[in-house]
Design an enzyme around this catalytic site. Structure first.
Site: not given
Ligand code: BES
Ligand code: ZN
Length: 867
Positions: A136, A273-276, A309, A312, A331
């Site tokens: 992202e 952090a990233m919500e993969n 996260e 999401h 977001e």
């Protein structure tokens, strides 16, 4: 606005259905080889196919129609600026299905985006690397050629080729693992097919990790991956995730759609952090908790980030915004519901009060500037997309949702969410789609109301005047846009504003709620006793400021002092007053007098917001002869609460007490309170000698106090503590405070340290930012950033960490001369993704200049003469 770059979305004449993507990272050469067979649907005959691709070498490309034996090979051309690759075929592709096969190679970069390498220490102390992804917003195209737009969803069959002894992870579970025929030291790992999803949510990881795992109450496998040998540190996040998944399942009335949920700490990570989908990546400090070395604040942060996260996984992953213009949907919503989730799992944090400062306060501060932007903002080029991961999308987004949720009530809101997620699952949406679902359930004018908040920038100041007539109060309420500099706004700005009104008869429950939909209105309250106060914006839920007449404000002050006004209201009230005085609408001296009414305050969050506001003034007074007077003013204000708290942790006290103690003692220490400085030094010695380690909740205040009064010896001790710790939370706690040291020679060392191998690029900007606390440090840092601009720009490639840096090093200046320096520098050193930040900083400097001219002398007189 950033200079508009030319931009067009991809043609969808040819669309992907499924990607079979095979990736083989080389962790020695820092390269990767990839191949993909993309099942496509040709909707319109064409001999050209454009995909997104950046920094990838495409080796060959073939197309084969379904049912045909022939393959045709494409010519490959790059459009570098547009991050595209164009495949031209000798003959037109006919409508129908086919397979596009692409071979390519790339670099495992060190820039924390696309497919990149992250450094770690192996168990025998050697340097090792993981291969990880961050896609992202627009960086899947750095790993493989693809339709890298959120609305172009497809399914994915991921295959990883990796050394036998390494761990491979992706969004879905492993289906099959077999040795690589050509090299038995390697294995081929096939993952099960994903649901249809957007490219930015894919994740690939090859590395060495330990993990803890458990199933949640619905049987979803949850695993938390940590550095090798540190799996204990994953237990807290595991516990949070196990509570959080069922919470969202119940809230949305939709089960988590994947068979597993992995959370993993990555040593080098640019965001928090990233919500993969199914494989959420985190900074180590946003996931790992060590019972001996983690503070309550960091625990709370981990809970919030996990809550964000995992939300999401439904809101964002299952239902995705159609384009980045609607990023705020993702977001803003996640930034709101993370609080709902933490409040459910950890009520002891009183987290909604913290929302008022962390999100609402931040949003109002930024959104009052002329250089703000509407929540929904047209964006095209990736630089523009990067730029909107800001406090408007996150904090203002979350704040307008909180206001809406309050206006609708939880039941209707929840029902509306379920309708929305069910209707659009595996699809994409525009902002209006959410409003329509919520409107359907509630019968309230949600679309009309919310459009006034998402389509125009800014927010109103609600002015209120009261007339008394016996026990009747008549309030005249007006709205106009609030401008940070207090100027008369354009009248065209109008909002639909839900306004709640409370009185001292029931401070927590509104006596009346109105929906203001005009420039002005009157409201009548009956049966209000002579000595009762009347307050607008109960619980600080509304996204506006309130300016009271003197009669109303005076009535509220005793309720601050005796705390009969609820904490969120106390917080919001003083926050509004500070903003009004910064805008020149009320006197700063009056606001300092109001601040004095907080002597009995014992709420962590109220203090933390009040301190932030007082510190803004402290920065300005650093440039005057009154700074010492101001320090004593603050010491006097907070000594009573410090006395009440003491240094020792009390039995059974909640986490907020620990956080308050750290905050208050830290301030006292930095503002030269003698006994606090002495006690901090004593405790620091015990910590260094290991005879009495300082508990994690107090380390911030002890470290900051000894550093701000410290010499070379203290500085060296802190550096040693930093370098010897293998826990990132501890390292960042120290490194961000180093800049408090007063000796200019040592400050210079901090700046150099920030760029050294001891500090990861993800943390550098915050270490540099730490040096801007003092006047001298600020000048030095600004020089340093200019001198090292090339290196910094290269490290972050424009990205949002660079914007953070720009903000920290520039916005506190107070002179026209510095303003010009900042403007001149960025004229010649453009930073596309930070353009708006530069404008905002310049605006803030102008506000500082005006405040100095207008208020500094009066404040100085007050400080000198107060008794
Ligand atoms: N989707 C973002 C991660 C992200 C941020 C990607 C910026 C690209 C650019 C993620 O959901 C997120 O919002 N993370 C936050 C933490 C959260 C708790 C507010 C972050 O990284 O700061
Ligand atoms: Zn997010």
């Amino acid at each position: 606005m950033p200079g508009k770059k030319e931009f067009s979305r991809l043609s969808l004449d040819v669309k992907p259905i499924n990607y079979s993507l095979r990736m083989k990272p080389n962790l020695k050469a820092f390269t990767f080889e990839g191949s993909e067979d993309i099942d496509v649907e040709v909707g319109k005959s064409t001999n050209q196919v454009s995909l997104n691709s950046s920094e990838i070498e495409v080796l060959d490309v073939y197309f084969q129609h379904e049912g045909s034996d022939e393959k045709q090979k494409a010519e490959i051309a790059y459009e570098k600026e547009n991050e595209k690759v164009i495949f031209t075929f000798p003959a037109a592709l006919q409508t129908g299905k086919g397979v596009l096969s692409v071979k390519f190679s790339g670099i495992l970069n060190d820039q924390m985006k696309g497919f990149y390498r992250s450094k770690f220490k192996t168990s025998d102390g050697q340097e090792g690397f993981h291969a990880v992804t961050q896609f992202e917003a627009c960086d899947a195209r750095r790993a493989f050629p693809c339709w890298d737009e959120p609305a172009v969803k497809a399914t994915f069959d991921i295959t990883l080729v990796l050394p036998q002894n390494k761990l491979g992870l992706s969004n879905m579970p492993v289906e099959k693992e077999s040795p690589l025929e050509s090299d038995p030291t390697m294995k081929v790992q096939k993952h099960t097919r994903s649901p249809v999803m957007s490219t930015y949510l894919l994740a690939l990881i090859v590395g060495e990790f330990d993990h803890v795992e458990a199933k949640d109450e619905d049987g979803v496998l949850v695993r938390v991956f940590t550095p090798v040998g540190k799996k204990e540190q994953g237990k807290f996040a595991l516990e949070v995730a196990l509570k959080t998944l069922p919470f969202y399942k119940k809230y949305f009335q939709i089960a988590y759609p994947l068979p597993k949920m992995d959370l993993i700490a990555i040593p080098d990570f640019s965001a928090g952090a990233m919500e993969n989908w199914g494989l959420v990546t985190y900074r180590e400090t946003a996931l790992l908790i060590d019972p001996d070395n983690s503070s309550s604040k960091v625990k709370q942060w981990v809970a919030l980030v996990v809550g964000h996260e995992l939300a999401h996984q439904w809101f964002g992953n299952l239902v995705t915004m159609e384009w980045w213009t609607h990023l705020w949907l993702n977001e803003g919503f996640a930034s709101w519901i993370e609080y709902l989730c933490v409040d459910h799992c950890f009520p002891e944090f009183d987290i909604w009060t913290q929302f008022v400062t962390q999100d609402l306060g931040r949003a109002l501060e930024l959104d009052a500037l002329d250089n703000s932007h509407p929540i929904e903002v047209p964006v095209g080029h990736p630089d523009e997309v990067d730029e909107i991961f800001d406090a408007i999308s996150y904090s203002k987004g979350a704040s307008v949702i909180r206001m809406l949720h309050d206006y609708m009530g939880d039941e209707d809101f929840k029902k509306g969410m379920n309708i929305y997620l069910t209707k659009f699952k595996y699809g994409n949406t525009f902002t209006e789609d959410l409003w329509d679902s919520l409107e359907k359930v509630s019968g309230k004018p949600i679309r009309e109301l919310m459009s006034t908040w998402t389509k125009q920038m800014g927010f109103p100041v609600i002015k209120v005047e009261q007339k008394r007539d016996g026990s009747t109060r008549v309030l005249t309420i007006t709205q106009e846009k609030f401008c940070a500099d207090g100027k008369k706004p354009e009248a065209s700005f109008q909002w639909m504003v839900p306004i709640s009104i409370s009185t001292s008869a029931s401070p927590d429950k509104p006596a009346k709620i109105i929906l203001l939909n005009s420039p002005t209105t009157t409201v009548t309250l009956e049966d209000v006793k002579e000595d009762q106060w009347v307050k607008l914006n109960c619980g600080s839920v509304g996204v506006f400021r309130v300016q009271y007449d003197t009669d109303m404000l005076d009535a509220l002050l005793p309720a601050i002092k005796d705390k009969s006004l609820p904490s969120r209201d106390r917080l919001g009230l003083q926050n509004d007053l500070f903003a009004l005085c910064r805008a020149g609408l009320i006197s700063s001296v009056d606001v300092l007098k109001v601040a004095s009414a907080f002597v009995n305050e014992d709420d962590f969050t109220v203090w933390s917001d009040l301190f932030a506001n007082l510190s803004n003034i402290a920065v300005l007074l650093q440039y005057t002869e009154y700074y010492d007077h101001y320090k004593s003013f603050i010491v006097d204000l907070i000594s009573p609460v410090a006395e009440r708290l003491g240094w020792e942790v009390k039995e059974n006290e909640g986490p907020l007490m620990g956080m308050l103690r750290d905050l208050v003692l830290g301030k006292l220490g930095r503002y030269n309170h003698k006994t606090t400085v002495e006690e901090a030094r004593r405790r620091f010695d015990g910590h260094i000698s290991k005879s009495k380690p300082v508990p994690a909740d107090l380390r911030g205040s002890v470290y900051s106090t000894v550093l701000s009064h410290g010499d070379e010896d203290v500085f060296q001790k802190m550096i040693t503590l930093h370098n010897e710790s293998d826990f990132l939370e501890e390292k960042t706690r120290i490194s961000r405070l180093l800049g408090l040291i007063k000796d200019p020679k040592l400050m210079q060392k901090v700046l150099e340290f920030a760029l050294s191998e001891h500090v990861r690029a993800q943390d550098t900007v915050f270490v540099i930012g730490g040096v801007t606390a003092s006047k001298e440090g600020r000048d030095m840092t600004w020089r340093f950033v200019q001198d090292n601009w090339k290196e910094l720009h290269h490290r972050y490639q424009g990205g949002f960490l660079l914007s953070r840096l720009v903000k920290m090093v520039t916005e506190c200046f107070v002179t026209a001369e510095k303003l010009k320096e900042v403007q001149d520098f960025f004229e010649t050193h453009p930073a596309p993704a930070a353009e708006r930040t530069v404008q905002q900083s310049c605006e803030n400097i102008q506000l500082n200049i005006k405040w100095m001219e207008r208020d500094s002398v009066a404040v100085g007189d007050y400080l000198k003469n107060r008794n």
